[in-house]
Design a protein around this motif. Structure first.
Motif, short mmCIF file in Angstrom:
data_model
loop_
_atom_site.label_atom_id
_atom_site.label_comp_id
_atom_site.label_asym_id
_atom_site.label_seq_id
_atom_site.Cartn_x
_atom_site.Cartn_y
_atom_site.Cartn_z
N MET A 124 0.61 4.17 -2.82
CA MET A 124 0.27 5.57 -2.56
C MET A 124 1.41 6.52 -2.91
O MET A 124 1.17 7.67 -3.28
CB MET A 124 -0.14 5.76 -1.10
N SER A 125 2.68 6.06 -2.79
CA SER A 125 3.77 6.99 -3.08
C SER A 125 4.12 7.04 -4.56
O SER A 125 4.37 8.11 -5.10
CB SER A 125 5.04 6.64 -2.30
N VAL A 126 4.19 5.86 -5.21
CA VAL A 126 4.76 5.82 -6.57
C VAL A 126 3.71 6.04 -7.64
O VAL A 126 3.95 6.71 -8.64
CB VAL A 126 5.47 4.47 -6.80
N VAL A 146 1.58 10.94 -13.38
CA VAL A 146 2.01 12.28 -13.79
C VAL A 146 3.08 12.18 -14.87
O VAL A 146 3.09 12.95 -15.83
CB VAL A 146 2.55 13.05 -12.57
N PRO A 148 0.93 7.86 -8.12
CA PRO A 148 0.62 9.19 -8.65
C PRO A 148 1.73 9.73 -9.55
O PRO A 148 1.47 10.32 -10.58
CB PRO A 148 0.49 10.05 -7.39
N TRP A 149 2.99 9.45 -9.15
CA TRP A 149 4.11 9.92 -9.98
C TRP A 149 4.15 9.20 -11.30
O TRP A 149 4.49 9.80 -12.33
CB TRP A 149 5.43 9.76 -9.23
N GLN A 188 3.34 10.33 -17.22
CA GLN A 188 2.79 10.11 -18.56
C GLN A 188 2.46 11.42 -19.25
O GLN A 188 2.31 11.47 -20.46
CB GLN A 188 1.51 9.30 -18.47
N THR A 189 2.30 12.49 -18.48
CA THR A 189 1.92 13.76 -19.08
C THR A 189 3.15 14.60 -19.44
O THR A 189 3.02 15.70 -19.92
CB THR A 189 1.06 14.58 -18.10
N ILE A 190 4.34 14.05 -19.19
CA ILE A 190 5.56 14.81 -19.42
C ILE A 190 6.20 14.34 -20.73
O ILE A 190 6.28 13.14 -20.97
CB ILE A 190 6.55 14.58 -18.27
N PRO A 191 6.63 15.26 -21.56
CA PRO A 191 7.33 14.84 -22.78
C PRO A 191 8.72 14.32 -22.46
O PRO A 191 9.70 15.05 -22.48
CB PRO A 191 7.38 16.11 -23.62
N ILE A 192 8.76 13.02 -22.12
CA ILE A 192 10.00 12.42 -21.63
C ILE A 192 11.12 12.47 -22.66
O ILE A 192 12.30 12.49 -22.30
CB ILE A 192 9.71 10.97 -21.19
N ARG A 231 0.82 -1.21 0.00
CA ARG A 231 0.00 0.00 0.00
C ARG A 231 0.86 1.26 0.00
O ARG A 231 0.51 2.26 -0.63
CB ARG A 231 -0.90 -0.02 1.25
N VAL A 232 2.01 1.17 0.67
CA VAL A 232 2.89 2.34 0.72
C VAL A 232 3.36 2.68 -0.68
O VAL A 232 3.33 3.83 -1.12
CB VAL A 232 4.12 2.06 1.61
N MET A 233 3.84 1.66 -1.41
CA MET A 233 4.34 1.90 -2.76
C MET A 233 3.23 2.44 -3.64
O MET A 233 3.45 3.35 -4.43
CB MET A 233 4.89 0.61 -3.35
#
Lengths: 281, 305
Positions: free
Chosen positions: B138-140, B146, B142-143, B148-152, B134-136
């Motif tokens: 909740m922490s990882v 997010v 959302p990132w 996916q919205t960045i032009p990597i 659950r920790v992973m």
């Protein structure tokens, strides 16, 4: 060595704190849901900073977050210029033209069964291809300035939006369409009152995918030639000068712009498709 | 049958439009060449023609139309020129030749596949962690979303330079970019897939007194396969884009991206188009290959595909 062990300590501390928060009874509140990823992000930044300084990694190769932040703050005018050139002029205008054209095309495709059968497989196919590769051709045709970047973006966003919109317009059930017919609704009445609203979740799916594609297209197209301004230009020249803190600052701009762009589309989606099950939750 | 007919006629329409578009696109170049070889051209000099519309030029110089499809360096090469170039650079060249597209294709393909395997492997591992901790989650997670919205892609030039400066070069830097691009689609899809069994099925396993591992191998993993393959198809296309873009900023000498860049430097349009088509064919083949593997795997697992 001090810094490295401190990094380890910060990491363990952050993880422990997140563990406590995630397994606490309050873990379903929205405050905790925001706090946990925030703590994770901050922990990561601190560990990065400490490791880079502790292991004495050359700041040229991997700048520490503080260096990047300093660079970001001192070169705001340049970053703003690049942002205008690449995102506002290149990506945004291309995005609007491309999505608009795709929506109009989707309506035409939807009206004709023959076109739908013929164009949809081709569109699906093209959507999976590396369209970024058209950048050199379009730069050759439309010149070095933002027009060619907008053209690349148009080509990149066109097919995802087209495919999703056409799929969305097929979404209504036969029963609903029959009902509209018994009301003697014209094509456009049933289009605007029934099929377009039903298609919106799909349309927005395409639009959201396209936000990233638009930025990628505009940045990559600048690798093939650009005026001496723009994010792609700045990235490739700064890499050449080994000014990697500048590159990271540009990446930060790209990340912020990408998230904001996506967030904006998601917000519009939320206000327009409030009735959809995926939004009610 | 009706669909095949419709697709074919759409393709035919595209070819017709393409050939027609060659006329106004290339007419100026053809007229310049004709003027140099002494032919009568209206209007007579290149300077006068520069400001004229292409269609006007076509109207006043209709004799030149047959040449627009056979120029050396056209603005828009005709489909058959691209096809001939593709044929010559794949079948007729030795695959070790620097001019062979197969040689360049395999350079890009090897980086793509290496990156894809790394990215998929790490992505699946992270997804398993996210589902079970659950920790992973909740922490990882959302990132991951997010990101996916960045032009990597913007990272690509830097990764290559950084890895080069610590002595890593060749296939690995490109593979890292490919891996990065395929990583997040796989994580997001795989998490969705591993969560797809509903509460009823999970409860049933609990009544069987199944351990966590048994639940994973016998229920969650099989249930995630359709989701996994859907994201693998996105991931491999992204990997290929990553490998191609990874070849751009450093002026690599081999690979499809290098072909594109070289073509754009020297105005070799036919070369750009053939590299582009080679990349498209490669992407289509990879996605199709994954489709075949998907069908085989799902069939082997007894899922109705």
């Amino acid at each position: 060595m001090m810094m490295v062990s401190m990094a380890l300590l910060v990491w363990c501390g952050g993880w422990w704190l997140n563990g406590r928060l995630a397994n606490s009874p309050a873990s379903n509140t929205s405050a905790v849901k925001l706090l946990v990823p925030a703590i994770f992000g901050v922990t990561l930044l601190i560990v990065w900073e400490l490791l880079v300084r502790g292991l004495e990694v050359s700041l040229v190769i991997l700048p520490a977050p503080s260096v990047i932040a300093a660079r970001f703050a001192t070169s705001l005018p340049i970053l703003w210029q690049d942002f205008q050139q690449t995102i506002l002029k290149g990506a945004l205008s291309g995005y609007i033209i491309g999505c608009g054209a795709a929506l109009l095309m989707a309506i035409a495709v939807d009206r004709s069964d023959f076109l739908r059968r013929g164009l949809l497989p081709v569109g699906n196919f093209v959507a999976a291809l590396p369209i970024v590769g058209t950048a050199p051709i379009l730069v050759m045709w439309f010149g070095f300035d933002w027009q060619s970047k907008a053209a690349v973006v148009v080509v990149m966003v066109f097919f995802p939006v087209l495919v999703n919109t056409v799929a969305g317009l097929r979404e209504t059930s036969a029963m609903q369409r029959d009902l509209m017919q018994t009301y003697a609704a014209s094509y456009w009445q049933s289009f605007f009152k029934l099929r377009l609203p039903a298609a919106l979740p799909f349309v927005f799916n395409g639009l959201k995918i396209s936000t990233t594609l638009a930025l990628v297209g505009a940045i990559v197209a600048e690798f093939f030639g650009s005026p001496t301004v723009g994010m792609g230009f700045r990235i490739s020249t700064s890499v050449g000068q080994l000014a990697l803190d500048m590159v990271w600052a540009e990446i930060l701009v790209a990340a912020l712009a990408g998230s904001a762009f996506y967030g904006m589309m998601a917000l519009i989606e939320k206000t327009l498709t409030f009735w959809h099950p995926s939004q009610r939750g | 049958m009706k669909t095949v007919l419709a697709v074919l006629s759409v393709l035919a329409a595209i070819a017709v439009i393409w050939y027609a578009a060659c006329v106004p696109m290339n007419i100026k170049g053809v007229l310049d060449a004709a003027e140099r070889s002494g032919a009568e051209v209206v209007p007579a000099t290149a300077r006068e023609r520069r400001d004229m519309g292409s269609f006007g030029l076509v109207a006043t110089n209709s004799f030149a139309i047959r040449d627009v499809w056979s120029q050396d360096r056209p603005r828009l090469p005709a489909p058959h020129q691209v096809a001939v170039e593709l044929w010559e650079t794949t079948v007729e060249k030795k695959i070790t030749s620097k001019r062979s597209l197969i040689y360049h294709g395999q350079v890009t393909l090897s980086a793509t596949l290496l990156g894809f395997v790394i990215g998929t492997g790490l992505g699946i591992l992270l997804a398993v962690g996210i589902v079970h901790s659950r920790v992973m989650d909740m922490s990882v997670m959302p990132w991951a979303i997010v990101s996916q919205t960045i032009p990597i892609i913007a990272l690509a030039p830097m990764i290559i330079v950084v890895l080069y400066s610590i002595g890593v070069q060749g296939i690995l830097p490109k593979a890292v970019i490919s891996a990065y691009l395929s990583f997040f689609p796989v994580v997001v899809g795989m998490v969705k897939g591993l969560r797809s069994p509903d509460q009823m099925q999970l409860d049933l396993l609990k009544t069987y007194n199944a351990s966590l591992g048994q639940g994973f191998w016998k229920l969650r993993l099989p249930a995630s396969m359709p989701y996994l393959f859907a994201s693998l198809k996105i991931g491999i296309a992204a990997s290929l884009v990553g490998a191609i873009v990874g070849e751009l900023p450093t002026g690599a000498v081999a690979g499809l991206g290098a072909r594109l860049l070289a073509g754009s430097y020297y105005g070799q349009t036919v070369q750009i188009w053939s590299a582009l088509f080679a990349a498209a064919i490669l992407a289509a083949a990879l996605v199709a290959l994954l489709g075949v593997i998907e069908r085989l795997v799902l069939k082997r697992m007894g899922v109705q595909a």
